[in-house]
Design an enzyme around this catalytic site. Structure first.
Site, PDB file in Angstrom:
ATOM      1  N   GLN A 123       0.857  -1.197   0.000  1.00  0.00           N
ATOM      2  CA  GLN A 123       0.000   0.000   0.000  1.00  0.00           C
ATOM      3  C   GLN A 123       0.895   1.251   0.000  1.00  0.00           C
ATOM      4  O   GLN A 123       1.548   1.541   0.998  1.00  0.00           O
ATOM      5  CB  GLN A 123      -0.865  -0.025   1.270  1.00  0.00           C
ATOM      6  CG  GLN A 123      -1.751   1.165   1.485  1.00  0.00           C
ATOM      7  CD  GLN A 123      -2.209   1.259   2.945  1.00  0.00           C
ATOM      8  OE1 GLN A 123      -1.591   0.655   3.827  1.00  0.00           O
ATOM      9  NE2 GLN A 123      -3.252   2.013   3.197  1.00  0.00           N
ATOM     10  N   SER A 153       1.383   6.623   2.409  1.00  0.00           N
ATOM     11  CA  SER A 153       2.043   7.654   3.235  1.00  0.00           C
ATOM     12  C   SER A 153       3.240   8.276   2.537  1.00  0.00           C
ATOM     13  O   SER A 153       3.960   7.609   1.792  1.00  0.00           O
ATOM     14  CB  SER A 153       2.526   7.037   4.549  1.00  0.00           C
ATOM     15  OG  SER A 153       1.465   6.425   5.214  1.00  0.00           O
ATOM     16  N   SER A 178       5.120  -0.874   3.927  1.00  0.00           N
ATOM     17  CA  SER A 178       5.392  -2.224   4.445  1.00  0.00           C
ATOM     18  C   SER A 178       5.501  -3.201   3.284  1.00  0.00           C
ATOM     19  O   SER A 178       4.638  -3.228   2.396  1.00  0.00           O
ATOM     20  CB  SER A 178       4.265  -2.686   5.368  1.00  0.00           C
ATOM     21  OG  SER A 178       4.110  -1.798   6.437  1.00  0.00           O
ATOM     22  N   GLU A 215      -8.873  -1.036   6.038  1.00  0.00           N
ATOM     23  CA  GLU A 215      -7.681  -1.088   6.903  1.00  0.00           C
ATOM     24  C   GLU A 215      -8.099  -1.108   8.368  1.00  0.00           C
ATOM     25  O   GLU A 215      -7.591  -1.886   9.166  1.00  0.00           O
ATOM     26  CB  GLU A 215      -6.785   0.121   6.613  1.00  0.00           C
ATOM     27  CG  GLU A 215      -5.511   0.134   7.443  1.00  0.00           C
ATOM     28  CD  GLU A 215      -4.513   1.184   6.988  1.00  0.00           C
ATOM     29  OE1 GLU A 215      -4.929   2.175   6.353  1.00  0.00           O
ATOM     30  OE2 GLU A 215      -3.318   1.007   7.267  1.00  0.00           O
ATOM     31  N   GLU A 264      -3.918   9.255  18.378  1.00  0.00           N
ATOM     32  CA  GLU A 264      -4.592  10.571  18.403  1.00  0.00           C
ATOM     33  C   GLU A 264      -5.670  10.657  17.317  1.00  0.00           C
ATOM     34  O   GLU A 264      -6.769  11.177  17.560  1.00  0.00           O
ATOM     35  CB  GLU A 264      -3.575  11.708  18.199  1.00  0.00           C
ATOM     36  CG  GLU A 264      -2.622  11.926  19.361  1.00  0.00           C
ATOM     37  CD  GLU A 264      -1.488  10.889  19.424  1.00  0.00           C
ATOM     38  OE1 GLU A 264      -1.282  10.167  18.427  1.00  0.00           O
ATOM     39  OE2 GLU A 264      -0.823  10.801  20.479  1.00  0.00           O
TER      40      GLU A 264
HETATM   41  C1  LIG Z   1       4.489  -0.429  11.385  1.00  0.00           C
HETATM   42  C2  LIG Z   1       4.001   0.561  10.355  1.00  0.00           C
HETATM   43  C3  LIG Z   1       3.649   0.121   9.097  1.00  0.00           C
HETATM   44  C4  LIG Z   1       3.196   1.051   8.154  1.00  0.00           C
HETATM   45  N1  LIG Z   1       2.880   0.582   6.889  1.00  0.00           N
HETATM   46  C5  LIG Z   1       2.468   1.459   5.955  1.00  0.00           C
HETATM   47  C6  LIG Z   1       2.191   1.008   4.620  1.00  0.00           C
HETATM   48  O1  LIG Z   1       2.323  -0.181   4.295  1.00  0.00           O
HETATM   49  N2  LIG Z   1       1.798   1.916   3.701  1.00  0.00           N
HETATM   50  C7  LIG Z   1       1.646   3.238   4.005  1.00  0.00           C
HETATM   51  O2  LIG Z   1       1.263   3.987   3.126  1.00  0.00           O
HETATM   52  N3  LIG Z   1       1.929   3.703   5.245  1.00  0.00           N
HETATM   53  C8  LIG Z   1       2.335   2.849   6.222  1.00  0.00           C
HETATM   54  N4  LIG Z   1       2.638   3.301   7.485  1.00  0.00           N
HETATM   55  C9  LIG Z   1       2.563   4.730   7.756  1.00  0.00           C
HETATM   56  C10 LIG Z   1       1.401   5.143   8.648  1.00  0.00           C
HETATM   57  O3  LIG Z   1       0.193   5.101   7.944  1.00  0.00           O
HETATM   58  C11 LIG Z   1       1.718   6.577   9.135  1.00  0.00           C
HETATM   59  O4  LIG Z   1       2.900   6.492   9.922  1.00  0.00           O
HETATM   60  C12 LIG Z   1       0.604   7.143   9.961  1.00  0.00           C
HETATM   61  O5  LIG Z   1      -0.505   7.410   9.147  1.00  0.00           O
HETATM   62  C13 LIG Z   1       1.034   8.443  10.681  1.00  0.00           C
HETATM   63  O6  LIG Z   1       1.570   9.337   9.776  1.00  0.00           O
HETATM   64  P1  LIG Z   1       2.996  10.018  10.041  1.00  0.00           P
HETATM   65  O7  LIG Z   1       3.975   8.950  10.391  1.00  0.00           O
HETATM   66  O8  LIG Z   1       3.293  10.875   8.863  1.00  0.00           O
HETATM   67  O9  LIG Z   1       2.797  10.911  11.342  1.00  0.00           O
HETATM   68  P2  LIG Z   1       2.130  12.345  11.390  1.00  0.00           P
HETATM   69  O10 LIG Z   1       0.840  12.316  10.656  1.00  0.00           O
HETATM   70  O11 LIG Z   1       3.132  13.364  10.989  1.00  0.00           O
HETATM   71  O12 LIG Z   1       1.815  12.486  12.932  1.00  0.00           O
HETATM   72  C14 LIG Z   1       2.807  12.888  13.896  1.00  0.00           C
HETATM   73  C15 LIG Z   1       2.132  12.998  15.245  1.00  0.00           C
HETATM   74  O13 LIG Z   1       1.116  14.019  15.221  1.00  0.00           O
HETATM   75  C16 LIG Z   1      -0.138  13.505  15.616  1.00  0.00           C
HETATM   76  N5  LIG Z   1      -1.218  14.106  14.837  1.00  0.00           N
HETATM   77  C17 LIG Z   1      -1.257  14.265  13.489  1.00  0.00           C
HETATM   78  N6  LIG Z   1      -2.425  14.839  13.121  1.00  0.00           N
HETATM   79  C18 LIG Z   1      -3.146  15.030  14.256  1.00  0.00           C
HETATM   80  C19 LIG Z   1      -4.442  15.573  14.527  1.00  0.00           C
HETATM   81  N7  LIG Z   1      -5.226  16.027  13.552  1.00  0.00           N
HETATM   82  N8  LIG Z   1      -4.863  15.603  15.817  1.00  0.00           N
HETATM   83  C20 LIG Z   1      -4.060  15.130  16.825  1.00  0.00           C
HETATM   84  N9  LIG Z   1      -2.817  14.627  16.618  1.00  0.00           N
HETATM   85  C21 LIG Z   1      -2.370  14.575  15.362  1.00  0.00           C
HETATM   86  C22 LIG Z   1      -0.051  12.012  15.343  1.00  0.00           C
HETATM   87  O14 LIG Z   1      -0.947  11.276  16.136  1.00  0.00           O
HETATM   88  C23 LIG Z   1       1.416  11.710  15.657  1.00  0.00           C
HETATM   89  O15 LIG Z   1       1.566  11.534  17.042  1.00  0.00           O
HETATM   90  C24 LIG Z   1       3.096   2.419   8.456  1.00  0.00           C
HETATM   91  C25 LIG Z   1       3.463   2.863   9.739  1.00  0.00           C
HETATM   92  C26 LIG Z   1       3.924   1.951  10.674  1.00  0.00           C
HETATM   93  C27 LIG Z   1       4.326   2.453  12.031  1.00  0.00           C
END
Ligand SMILES: Cc1cc2nc3c(=O)[nH]c(=O)nc-3n(C[C@H](O)[C@H](O)[C@H](O)COP(=O)(O)OP(=O)(O)OC[C@H]3O[C@@H](n4cnc5c(N)ncnc54)[C@H](O)[C@@H]3O)c2cc1C
Length: 408
Positions: free
Chosen positions: A129, A132, A164, A247, A375
């Protein structure tokens, strides 16, 4: 809430249990931390998937012509419960079967469905997928990867992250920006693509555990035929929602070390010459997690009752992941503390309890982020379950190319 299987459900459960007991092993085959053991794990996973498919135990609620069994959602849940009693290797297929398959089912052509879905169901093809990006995680619609039309193809440039399994996937689903002049949710278009396409550069990310389960994926003039577009041009957000809804259902709760395992550990370890289970502080912790586990059990029973009545579980399902992932991380951390020096052993072959507390400690944080952070899930519960006012979204109606962007 009804905790008992109906007679039909009980018969189905017995059939499922008989299959798993005959073919699954009690051997621990969790995804390895060491990259050099990955190929072996993948080969075992493919064998297990193929065996299930040959006996009609994959993608239970998919139609038979796409490799499924035409079962009810409740039967799918029952199968999941029976299969999860064993540490069978299912992880490489979770994204394909849980998210990509249902998205293809909703938006691909009949010919594409008949070609790709049975191969996905049998484990022949693995899917990933590509959603991100560095600037588009929780706020997925803020993604920057561009797709531009060129004849019958689209040309893709940009970067995804945290993908992933991209390094062993055959295909992927991808959401891109095709029109930056409209608000962020409106200018997106959705595709699926061959992960071996020229111009794709996959760079594994090294994790703290030593594993490399996810990747950065770079696109340099990658061509995707228009026939592999899912949904209309500009409708990518709508298609993404289909993936994200699935998902949420697929991610479910976090499996691993639980309160019963901690109880056994506390019975087997001494603190100051006394079994840890007699220590008041340990007993308070155990009681806390026992209450959480009971709450989860009844919340899941509520979801099961809804499924059994033919209803679709609502956003309250988000509660399960918030509670279970944090609990997994905390139990892992407490287990490692209790083991004292034993807690520094990471190898499942040597660490106490097959390294299950170590595994919980290392995987818990990722589960709290993947598929919606704690969150974001709290926002969903606040807005859609409790009816509280919406989170402030200042850029919602502003053309994407007019929204000030920081350094992504
Ligand atoms: C083990 C793992 C597997 C993954 N696999 C995939 C995959 O296969 N494909 C894929 O596309 N993605 C994947 N991801 C990515 C995952 O979808 C993102 O990490 C997740 O959506 C969070 O986005 P970010 O890391 O950019 O954090 P951010 O969105 O930048 O968030 C940073 C912090 O801010 C907080 N925050 C953000 N917005 C808000 C809000 N509106 N209100 C309150 N708090 C907020 C969040 O909770 C977090 O604590 C994976 C992540 C992990 C950890």
């Amino acid at each position: 809430m009804d905790f008992n299987d109906t007679p039909e459900e009980a018969a189905f459960r017995a059939e499922a249990r008989a299959f798993v007991e005959q073919y699954a092993t009690r051997e621990d085959i969790r995804p390895p931390q060491e990259p050099e053991r990955r190929d072996d794990y993948l080969a075992r996973a493919k064998r297990w998937q193929k065996l299930k498919q040959e006996h009609g135990w994959t993608c239970l609620n998919w139609p038979t012509e796409y490799g499924g069994r035409g079962a009810t959602p409740m039967q799918r849940v029952i199968w999941g419960q029976e299969e999860s009693r064993y540490d069978v290797p299912t992880q490489p297929f979770a994204i394909g079967l849980g998210m990509c398959g249902p998205t293809l089912m909703a938006y691909a052509t009949e010919e594409q469905k008949r070609h790709y879905l049975p191969r996905m169901a049998s484990g022949e093809d693995i899917w990933c997928q590509l959603f991100s990006e560095p600037a588009g995680g929780s706020d997925l619609a803020n993604l920057h990867t561009r797709a531009e039309k060129d004849g019958d193809d689209w040309v893709v440039n940009g970067q995804k992250i945290w993908t992933s399994g991209a390094h062993y996937s055959d295909y992927g689903i991808l959401v891109t920006r095709t029109d930056p002049t409209v608000p962020k949710h409106q200018g997106l278009t959705f595709f699926f693509l061959d992960m071996k396409s020229p111009g794709i550069d996959i760079r594994p990310i090294k994790q703290i555990s030593g594993a490399s389960n996810f990747n950065e994926v770079f696109f340099a003039d990658v061509r995707i035929p228009d026939a592999q577009r899912l949904g209309a041009v500009g409708d990518g957000w709508k298609v993404s929602i289909t993936t994200l809804m699935n998902e949420r259902l697929a991610v479910g709760d976090a499996h691993g070390a639980d309160v019963q395992d901690l109880l056994k550990l506390a019975q087997s370890i001494d603190i100051d010459g006394e079994p840890a289970i007699r220590d008041k502080a340990v007993r308070v912790k155990l009681a806390d997690w026992y209450c959480q586990a009971a709450g989860l059990k009844y919340t899941k029973a509520r979801v099961m009752s809804a499924l059994s009545r033919g209803e679709t579980p609502g956003p309250e399902n988000s509660i399960t992941k918030i509670v279970s992932a944090a609990k997994l991380q905390d139990i892992g951390s407490f287990g490692l503390d209790l083991m004292d020096m034993g807690g520094i052993l990471t190898d499942a072959d040597q660490a106490p309890f097959n390294g299950m507390f170590h595994h919980a400690y290392m995987t818990g944080p990722g589960i709290r982020i993947a598929g919606g952070t704690d969150e974001i899930l709290r926002n969903i519960i606040a807005e859609r379950v409790l009816g509280l006012p919406q989170d402030i979204r200042v850029d919602k109606d502003v053309p994407f190319n007019e929204v000030p962007q920081g350094n992504p």
